[in-house]
Write a protein that holds these residues in place. Structure first.
Motif, PDB file in Angstrom:
ATOM      1  N   LEU A   5       0.693  -1.274   0.331  1.00 48.90           N
ATOM      2  CA  LEU A   5       0.155  -0.059   0.166  1.00 48.90           C
ATOM      3  C   LEU A   5       1.307   1.570  -0.319  1.00 48.90           C
ATOM      4  CD1 LEU A   5      -2.389  -1.507   2.161  1.00 48.90           C
ATOM      5  CD2 LEU A   5      -2.935  -0.831   0.219  1.00 48.90           C
ATOM      6  N   ARG A   6       0.505   2.430  -0.595  1.00 46.29           N
ATOM      7  CA  ARG A   6       1.532   3.118  -1.331  1.00 46.29           C
ATOM      8  C   ARG A   6       0.439   4.714  -1.122  1.00 46.29           C
ATOM      9  NH1 ARG A   6       4.542   2.656  -6.561  1.00 46.29           N
ATOM     10  NH2 ARG A   6       5.394   4.356  -6.073  1.00 46.29           N
ATOM     11  N   GLY A   7      -0.611   4.409  -1.645  1.00 39.53           N
ATOM     12  CA  GLY A   7      -1.512   5.565  -1.063  1.00 39.53           C
ATOM     13  C   GLY A   7      -1.582   5.785  -0.316  1.00 39.53           C
ATOM     14  N   ALA A   8      -2.641   7.025   0.086  1.00 43.96           N
ATOM     15  CA  ALA A   8      -4.196   6.946   0.950  1.00 43.96           C
ATOM     16  C   ALA A   8      -5.022   8.025   0.399  1.00 43.96           C
ATOM     17  CB  ALA A   8      -4.241   6.601   2.264  1.00 43.96           C
ATOM     18  N   ILE A   9      -6.126   7.454   0.237  1.00 45.74           N
ATOM     19  CA  ILE A   9      -6.938   8.431  -0.093  1.00 45.74           C
ATOM     20  C   ILE A   9      -8.462   8.750   0.584  1.00 45.74           C
ATOM     21  CG2 ILE A   9      -9.163   9.351  -2.126  1.00 45.74           C
ATOM     22  CD1 ILE A   9      -7.494   7.029  -3.702  1.00 45.74           C
ATOM     23  N   PHE A  10      -8.516   9.907   1.506  1.00 44.81           N
ATOM     24  CA  PHE A  10      -9.196  10.825   2.595  1.00 44.81           C
ATOM     25  C   PHE A  10     -10.715  10.780   2.511  1.00 44.81           C
ATOM     26  CE2 PHE A  10      -5.211   9.650   4.439  1.00 44.81           C
ATOM     27  CZ  PHE A  10      -5.062   9.505   5.641  1.00 44.81           C
ATOM     28  N   ASP A  11     -11.724  10.144   2.834  1.00 50.72           N
ATOM     29  CA  ASP A  11     -13.298  10.909   2.383  1.00 50.72           C
ATOM     30  C   ASP A  11     -13.010  12.021   4.161  1.00 50.72           C
ATOM     31  OD1 ASP A  11     -15.769  11.758   1.734  1.00 50.72           O
ATOM     32  OD2 ASP A  11     -15.964  10.686   3.323  1.00 50.72           O
ATOM     33  N   VAL A  12     -12.992  13.262   3.569  1.00 51.83           N
ATOM     34  CA  VAL A  12     -13.148  14.408   4.944  1.00 51.83           C
ATOM     35  C   VAL A  12     -14.414  14.675   5.690  1.00 51.83           C
ATOM     36  CG1 VAL A  12     -13.164  15.900   4.288  1.00 51.83           C
ATOM     37  CG2 VAL A  12     -12.174  16.216   2.872  1.00 51.83           C
ATOM     38  N   ASP A  13     -15.284  14.620   5.226  1.00 58.61           N
ATOM     39  CA  ASP A  13     -16.790  15.009   6.217  1.00 58.61           C
ATOM     40  C   ASP A  13     -17.030  13.315   6.431  1.00 58.61           C
ATOM     41  OD1 ASP A  13     -17.287  17.290   5.055  1.00 58.61           O
ATOM     42  OD2 ASP A  13     -18.249  16.093   3.813  1.00 58.61           O
ATOM     43  N   GLY A  14     -16.504  13.759   8.110  1.00 58.73           N
ATOM     44  CA  GLY A  14     -16.840  11.992   9.065  1.00 58.73           C
ATOM     45  C   GLY A  14     -15.262  11.519   9.499  1.00 58.73           C
ATOM     46  N   VAL A  15     -14.208  11.878   8.384  1.00 60.80           N
ATOM     47  CA  VAL A  15     -13.003  10.911   8.675  1.00 60.80           C
ATOM     48  C   VAL A  15     -11.998  12.229   9.200  1.00 60.80           C
ATOM     49  CG1 VAL A  15     -11.709  10.728   7.413  1.00 60.80           C
ATOM     50  CG2 VAL A  15     -13.649   9.577   6.279  1.00 60.80           C
ATOM     51  N   LEU A  16     -12.005  13.151   8.067  1.00 54.44           N
ATOM     52  CA  LEU A  16     -11.328  14.159   8.588  1.00 54.44           C
ATOM     53  C   LEU A  16     -11.533  15.221   9.247  1.00 54.44           C
ATOM     54  CD1 LEU A  16      -8.974  14.337   5.518  1.00 54.44           C
ATOM     55  CD2 LEU A  16      -8.683  13.771   7.313  1.00 54.44           C
ATOM     56  N   VAL A  17     -12.753  15.632   9.229  1.00 56.53           N
ATOM     57  CA  VAL A  17     -12.945  17.200   9.561  1.00 56.53           C
ATOM     58  C   VAL A  17     -14.488  16.497  10.690  1.00 56.53           C
ATOM     59  CG1 VAL A  17     -14.884  18.777   9.448  1.00 56.53           C
ATOM     60  CG2 VAL A  17     -12.433  18.003   8.776  1.00 56.53           C
ATOM     61  N   ASP A  18     -15.290  16.366  11.840  1.00 51.82           N
ATOM     62  CA  ASP A  18     -15.643  16.960  12.512  1.00 51.82           C
ATOM     63  C   ASP A  18     -17.113  18.127  11.588  1.00 51.82           C
ATOM     64  OD1 ASP A  18     -18.696  16.083  13.810  1.00 51.82           O
ATOM     65  OD2 ASP A  18     -17.622  16.225  15.739  1.00 51.82           O
ATOM     66  N   SER A  19     -18.418  17.208  11.201  1.00 54.06           N
ATOM     67  CA  SER A  19     -18.677  18.557  10.409  1.00 54.06           C
ATOM     68  C   SER A  19     -19.546  18.753  10.463  1.00 54.06           C
ATOM     69  CB  SER A  19     -18.626  18.299   8.574  1.00 54.06           C
ATOM     70  OG  SER A  19     -19.549  17.571   8.506  1.00 54.06           O
ATOM     71  N   PRO A  20     -20.402  19.586  10.522  1.00 57.62           N
ATOM     72  CA  PRO A  20     -21.609  20.162  10.669  1.00 57.62           C
ATOM     73  C   PRO A  20     -22.994  19.818   9.880  1.00 57.62           C
ATOM     74  CG  PRO A  20     -20.535  22.311   9.422  1.00 57.62           C
ATOM     75  CD  PRO A  20     -19.895  21.470   9.810  1.00 57.62           C
ATOM     76  N   HIS A  21     -22.090  18.724   8.492  1.00 58.08           N
ATOM     77  CA  HIS A  21     -23.389  18.570   7.496  1.00 58.08           C
ATOM     78  C   HIS A  21     -24.218  17.104   7.761  1.00 58.08           C
ATOM     79  CE1 HIS A  21     -20.303  19.696   4.756  1.00 58.08           C
ATOM     80  NE2 HIS A  21     -21.174  19.416   3.772  1.00 58.08           N
ATOM     81  N   GLU A  22     -24.536  16.396   9.288  1.00 59.00           N
ATOM     82  CA  GLU A  22     -25.535  15.998   8.837  1.00 59.00           C
ATOM     83  C   GLU A  22     -25.989  16.593  10.165  1.00 59.00           C
ATOM     84  OE1 GLU A  22     -26.352  12.688  12.880  1.00 59.00           O
ATOM     85  OE2 GLU A  22     -24.281  12.599  11.698  1.00 59.00           O
ATOM     86  N   ARG A  23     -25.517  17.887  11.190  1.00 60.61           N
ATOM     87  CA  ARG A  23     -26.758  18.932  11.736  1.00 60.61           C
ATOM     88  C   ARG A  23     -27.267  19.448  10.450  1.00 60.61           C
ATOM     89  NH1 ARG A  23     -24.516  23.701  15.140  1.00 60.61           N
ATOM     90  NH2 ARG A  23     -26.363  25.922  15.165  1.00 60.61           N
ATOM     91  N   ALA A  24     -26.664  19.941   9.219  1.00 62.82           N
ATOM     92  CA  ALA A  24     -27.605  20.507   8.645  1.00 62.82           C
ATOM     93  C   ALA A  24     -29.001  19.797   7.731  1.00 62.82           C
ATOM     94  CB  ALA A  24     -26.812  20.802   7.684  1.00 62.82           C
ATOM     95  N   TRP A  25     -27.708  18.828   7.255  1.00 61.62           N
ATOM     96  CA  TRP A  25     -29.920  17.507   6.585  1.00 61.62           C
ATOM     97  C   TRP A  25     -30.942  17.564   7.096  1.00 61.62           C
ATOM     98  CZ3 TRP A  25     -29.522  17.033   1.725  1.00 61.62           C
ATOM     99  CH2 TRP A  25     -28.242  16.553   1.001  1.00 61.62           C
ATOM    100  N   ARG A  26     -30.213  17.530   8.702  1.00 64.53           N
ATOM    101  CA  ARG A  26     -31.581  16.966   9.897  1.00 64.53           C
ATOM    102  C   ARG A  26     -32.120  18.415  10.087  1.00 64.53           C
ATOM    103  NH1 ARG A  26     -28.174  14.989  13.155  1.00 64.53           N
ATOM    104  NH2 ARG A  26     -29.017  13.609  13.091  1.00 64.53           N
ATOM    105  N   GLU A  27     -31.309  19.872  10.180  1.00 68.38           N
ATOM    106  CA  GLU A  27     -32.014  20.603  10.339  1.00 68.38           C
ATOM    107  C   GLU A  27     -32.838  21.505   9.358  1.00 68.38           C
ATOM    108  OE1 GLU A  27     -29.286  23.580  12.202  1.00 68.38           O
ATOM    109  OE2 GLU A  27     -29.217  22.667  13.587  1.00 68.38           O
ATOM    110  N   THR A  28     -32.362  21.152   8.440  1.00 67.19           N
ATOM    111  CA  THR A  28     -32.700  21.631   6.578  1.00 67.19           C
ATOM    112  C   THR A  28     -34.284  20.666   6.465  1.00 67.19           C
ATOM    113  OG1 THR A  28     -30.485  22.562   5.622  1.00 67.19           O
ATOM    114  CG2 THR A  28     -32.729  21.671   4.066  1.00 67.19           C
ATOM    115  N   LEU A  29     -34.071  19.394   6.358  1.00 69.51           N
ATOM    116  CA  LEU A  29     -35.517  19.125   6.350  1.00 69.51           C
ATOM    117  C   LEU A  29     -36.682  18.949   7.666  1.00 69.51           C
ATOM    118  CD1 LEU A  29     -37.023  16.892   4.758  1.00 69.51           C
ATOM    119  CD2 LEU A  29     -35.770  14.742   6.172  1.00 69.51           C
ATOM    120  N   GLN A  30     -35.720  19.572   8.749  1.00 68.13           N
ATOM    121  CA  GLN A  30     -37.582  19.913   9.577  1.00 68.13           C
ATOM    122  C   GLN A  30     -37.739  20.725   9.057  1.00 68.13           C
ATOM    123  OE1 GLN A  30     -35.918  19.135  13.511  1.00 68.13           O
ATOM    124  NE2 GLN A  30     -38.293  20.683  14.627  1.00 68.13           N
ATOM    125  N   GLN A  31     -37.522  21.960   9.147  1.00 69.77           N
ATOM    126  CA  GLN A  31     -37.893  23.275   8.739  1.00 69.77           C
ATOM    127  C   GLN A  31     -39.231  22.918   7.346  1.00 69.77           C
ATOM    128  OE1 GLN A  31     -34.771  25.724   7.141  1.00 69.77           O
ATOM    129  NE2 GLN A  31     -35.944  28.051   7.170  1.00 69.77           N
TER     130      GLN A  31
END
Length: 247
Positions: A5-31
């Motif tokens: 294994l010579r290379g690593a490919i990273f997703d960002v949201d939820g892997v590298l960063v505790d992002s607000p995406h889940e919160r935004a999806w949830r709050e927007t649908l509720q609105q």
């Protein structure tokens, strides 16, 4: 590096960063369900939009695909025609949260990325999120002010692809950008769709279970699932093996 294994490919949201995406999806649908869509009948209720639903249904997918998947999950009628509205409003919400600084890096991920780069592995970021690059550019990794985005040899975050995860297109493009064959790369993902995309592209998959979803990632085909990247045995990567460190 030895063959392996010579290379690593990273997703960002939820892997590298505790992002607000889940919160935004949830709050927007509720609105939406409490205002302009309040007259429709569906299986939606705020308490049903759990982290598990987010991880299994929405996470890792392009924005429009994620919006439609969420609406279909809750049996919202005319999901295809309603999805663009949901996706657009979610983007406005997540952008506002990011501008307000409502995100932070996962420290185990920072240690892992820097350790891999220090050992000579090539690292890439590959997220379907249009906001990933902004967050990577804000995170400092050392006292000199170097940003996380500068550590990556390639960053494909936010790039438009014809097919989103679980199609492997974004990961194959990342491997190509690193100058590596698929079998030389492993993907670090926290979402079922991302793990499926890695395996479909002929790459190893390292699942990070940050939402009590280890069994979902394993069922999707992850070669190794951990709850913290500190548990990965770095020495065995040169042998082409994904494994946890011995106690």
């Amino acid at each position: 590096m030895q063959p392996g294994l010579r290379g690593a490919i990273f997703d960002v949201d939820g892997v590298l960063v505790d992002s607000p995406h889940e919160r935004a999806w949830r709050e927007t649908l509720q609105q939406l369900m409490e205002t302009r869509w309040s007259d429709i009948s569906s299986e939606y209720s705020p308490e049903r939009f759990t982290s598990r639903v987010y991880q299994n249904v929405v996470s890792g997918k392009p924005r429009l695909s994620g919006a439609r998947a969420a609406l279909e999950h809750f049996d919202v009628p005319d999901a295809a025609s309603r999805a663009p509205v949901y996706a657009e409003l979610k983007q406005e919400r997540v952008a506002a949260l990011i501008r307000a600084g409502e995100f932070q890096p996962f420290q185990d991920a920072l240690r892992f990325v820097l350790a891999l780069a220090g050992r000579g592995l090539r690292v890439a970021a590959a997220s379907s999120s249009k906001n990933a690059g902004l967050m990577l550019g804000e995170i400092r990794v050392d006292a000199s002010g170097r940003r996380l985005r500068e550590v990556f040899a390639a960053d494909l975050s936010g790039r438009d692809f014809a097919r989103g995860k679980p199609d492997p297109e974004i990961f194959l493009a990342a491997g190509e950008a690193l100058g590596l064959a698929p079998e030389e790369c492993f993907v670090v993902e926290d979402a079922v769709a991302g793990v499926e995309a890695a395996k479909a592209g002929g790459m190893a998959a390292l699942g990070v279970a940050r939402a009590d979803d280890a069994e979902l990632l394993a069922a999707a085909g992850a070669d190794l699932v951990v709850t913290t990247l500190d548990d990965v045995d770095l020495d065995l990567l040169a042998e082409g093996r994904l494994a946890t460190r011995s106690p």
